[in-house]
Enzyme design. Structure first.
Site, short mmCIF file in Angstrom:
data_model
loop_
_atom_site.label_atom_id
_atom_site.label_comp_id
_atom_site.label_asym_id
_atom_site.label_seq_id
_atom_site.Cartn_x
_atom_site.Cartn_y
_atom_site.Cartn_z
N CYS A 2 0.84 -1.18 0.00
CA CYS A 2 0.00 0.00 0.00
C CYS A 2 0.88 1.24 0.00
O CYS A 2 2.11 1.15 -0.10
CB CYS A 2 -0.91 0.00 1.23
N ASP A 100 -3.87 -9.51 7.89
CA ASP A 100 -2.77 -9.24 8.81
C ASP A 100 -2.85 -7.86 9.46
O ASP A 100 -2.19 -7.61 10.47
CB ASP A 100 -1.43 -9.40 8.10
N VAL A 291 12.70 -11.40 -18.67
CA VAL A 291 13.10 -10.42 -19.68
C VAL A 291 14.28 -11.01 -20.44
O VAL A 291 15.21 -11.57 -19.85
CB VAL A 291 13.45 -9.06 -19.04
#
Length: 610
Positions: A2, A100, A291
């Protein structure tokens, strides 16, 4: 994963500014956002949060999270939350969610600031406790989750990103040109040792620390965890068996999510072991992203194809685009709030974009494995120095010559006795520094320095890298390269229990049979392709910048050489000459990337827009 932000000020941040901060952190948390304004002594505490839903996707776990009068904003994952929740339930706690976030709050309620010692994971959080009239700040042991702080006369500000600090304050912090010079001359390994950021007055809250803050805004972080070399006698077989158990447990914890998890797969052993444990030990379906580059010095296609065939997993291959490099760099640097440290993170961002487009929110990578298990070219020579008194020392040198020694390009590391003859030599770390300093308008010389972590030469280097030189930089870049595309990056090996165990393993066990990272290779036996586990060549995501940009193109040269605050500190004529000479050495390619990255950063930092 977040975004968090907060301010302790005389007056609360107004509603419009709160919303602007949330908007600036949107890519960190596109699934929800919220804010709260609370009293803290005689001041106002403004808290902001944007959410990327990974565990307990229900809105009941949205933040700011409030319970028992306390308020929490949190970025990260506490992987052992199910075990902690069960323990807390046995002590009388009642839970309303399955994630959590609530566990952090209840753990603090039960154990106070010592709760962080029980967490296994990555985090940066701010918890307001009105009963004690305090704000608690904490950051995980290794610093996986970012937390910047800016103390000013008008208040104390903290956030996941510098751009959020700027919006809260209403002005950008000034560019720290000293850090720019340090980056250009000595490279990224010098940056955290200086204790500075690319912005004046802005610092990082230290990893592995907690601070209790009152309304005066004074912040004195206290360390709650450390690890050092404390060997315990054990056989090689015991070390390998216990390492495997810890590696499996660490990866199992980091696969905990209520959304699918992707693996960033290279041709190296770290990511192959992650995929092998996930699929062949834990029975998890693996989707891998890689990649690929055509340059034979960095092309891992054959190894990656071998890995995909071995696992039989879903695989997404991302070819490095040959156009649009400067435009992509500008966008990434704007998000990173600083230069990209190396081209690896340009490539990491390409992979993260593909992961996002495929619908994944979480990816696993191998950051920290080299520092925990001894994976760099100089590590082998430090290991040889630590084993110099063994009767079979000459045989050890010959093993090196036939394995890792065949691939060494750094001239200072081509002598197997380099650190026996010169134990304190660190010429190889700031390779080319004197030459690169010549590009600056003012002299700059800052010799390499390191903390004293151990008498053992190899362990001392590894711990310096783990806590100062490499891992903090890589985690910073990993986080941003992923969050630019709303993807949570998890470092599968940065587990405190694994690190603590490895600190007890005698150094002699770290290399065996001519192979560094021997214990990790043993952990991969039977679960990943044997030829990859036994490959002595170090593999990783990398490519020369000249594969992505043609500096002989007049348009490109004009963009690099146009007017910029960058040329207040760098000699433009020398850059122009450098562009015309070509980059044949790896160090020159890295320096070219650094020049471009720093120049684009300073161009963007000069813009007025917040």
């Amino acid at each position: 994963m977040c975004g968090i932000a907060g301010a302790i000020t005389t007056k609360p941040l107004d509603g419009a500014r709160l919303l602007r901060v949330l908007d600036r952190m949107r890519s960190r948390g596109p699934d929800g956002c919220g804010h709260a304004v609370l009293p803290l002594g005689q001041r106002a505490l403004s808290l902001m949060h944007t959410r990327l839903s990974i565990v307990d996707l229900d809105a009941r776990s949205d933040q700011p999270f409030r319970k028992h009068g306390m308020t929490l904003i949190y970025n990260g994952e506490v992987y052992n939350y199910p075990e902690l929740r069960d323990e807390l339930k046995s002590l009388g706690a009642v839970f309303e969610t399955t994630g959590d976030t609530e566990v952090i709050l209840e753990a603090y309620r039960q154990w106070g600031t010592d709760a962080v010692k029980r967490f296994e994971g990555m985090w940066a959080f701010a918890l307001h406790d009105p009963a004690r009239d305090i704000l608690l700040l904490s950051r995980d042991r290794f610093g996986e989750k970012p937390l910047y702080v800016w103390s000013r006369p008008d208040g104390f500000y903290f956030a996941s990103e510098v751009k959020a600090l700027a919006v809260m304050v209403g002005e950008k912090p000034g560019v720290n040109t000293g850090q720019i010079r340090r980056y250009l001359v000595n490279g990224y390994k010098s940056l955290y040792a200086a204790g500075e950021t690319f912005y004046q007055g802005v610092v990082e809250f230290p990893a592995g620390s907690v601070a209790v803050i009152r309304d005066d805004g004074g912040v004195v972080p206290h360390s709650y965890w450390s690890v050092g070399y404390a060997p315990v006698e054990m056989t090689l077989e015991d070390a390998a068996a216990q390492t495997r158990d810890h590696v499996v447990n660490a990866i199992e914890y980091r696969l905990r999510a209520d959304v699918p998890v992707a693996v960033r797969l290279s041709g190296g052993i770290d990511s192959n072991i992650i995929a092998g444990v996930a699929q062949n030990v834990l029975g998890r379906k693996v989707t891998a992203f890689s990649v690929l580059d055509d340059d034979p010095r960095y092309d891992e296609t054959a190894s990656i194809v071998r890995a995909v065939d071995y696992f039989g997993c879903d695989h997404h291959a991302i070819r490095i685009p040959k156009t649009g490099f400067l435009d992509r760099m500008e966008r990434l640097i704007d998000y990173f709030d600083g230069p990209l440290m190396t081209i690896s993170y340009y490539l990491h961002a390409l992979v993260s974009e593909a992961i996002h487009e495929a619908g994944f929110k979480v990816s696993l990578g191998g950051t920290g494995a080299d520092e925990l298990f001894s994976g760099y070219y100089d590590h082998y020579l430090f290991w040889l120095a630590s084993q110099k008194d063994r009767p079979d020392f000459e045989n050890l040198v010959e093993e090196w010559r036939g394995t890792y020694g065949r691939f060494v390009r750094n001239p200072f590391l081509q002598n197997p006795r380099a650190f026996i003859e010169r134990p304190a030599a660190r010429d190889h770390i700031f390779l080319g520094a004197e030459r690169f300093a010549g590009f600056l308008k003012e002299p700059f010389a800052e010799p390499h320095s390191e903390g004293h972590y151990s008498e053992d030469p190899l362990r001392g280097r590894m711990l310096n890298e783990l806590f100062v030189e490499t891992v903090p930089v890589m985690l910073h870049e990993d986080d941003l390269a992923a969050m630019a595309f709303s993807v949570e990056n998890r470092a599968a090996f940065l587990d405190s229990r694994l690190a603590e165990f490895l600190s007890t393993v005698p150094t002699r066990h770290l290399v065996h049979g001519g192979l560094p990272k021997y214990l990790l290779r043993q952990a991969g036996q039977g679960i990943a392709a044997p030829d990859i586990m036994e490959n002595p060549r170090k593999q990783g995501i990398n490519a020369p910048v000249t594969n992505m940009i043609d500096v002989t193109d007049p348009t490109v040269r004009a963009a690099i050489l146009d007017n910029s605050p960058f040329y207040d500190i760098v000699d433009r004529a020398k850059v122009e000459t450098f562009l015309g000479q070509g980059t044949t050495l790896n160090s020159e390619s890295k320096f070219l990337f650094s020049l471009i990255s720093a120049k684009l950063f300073m161009d963007g930092a000069a813009a007025a827009d917040l």
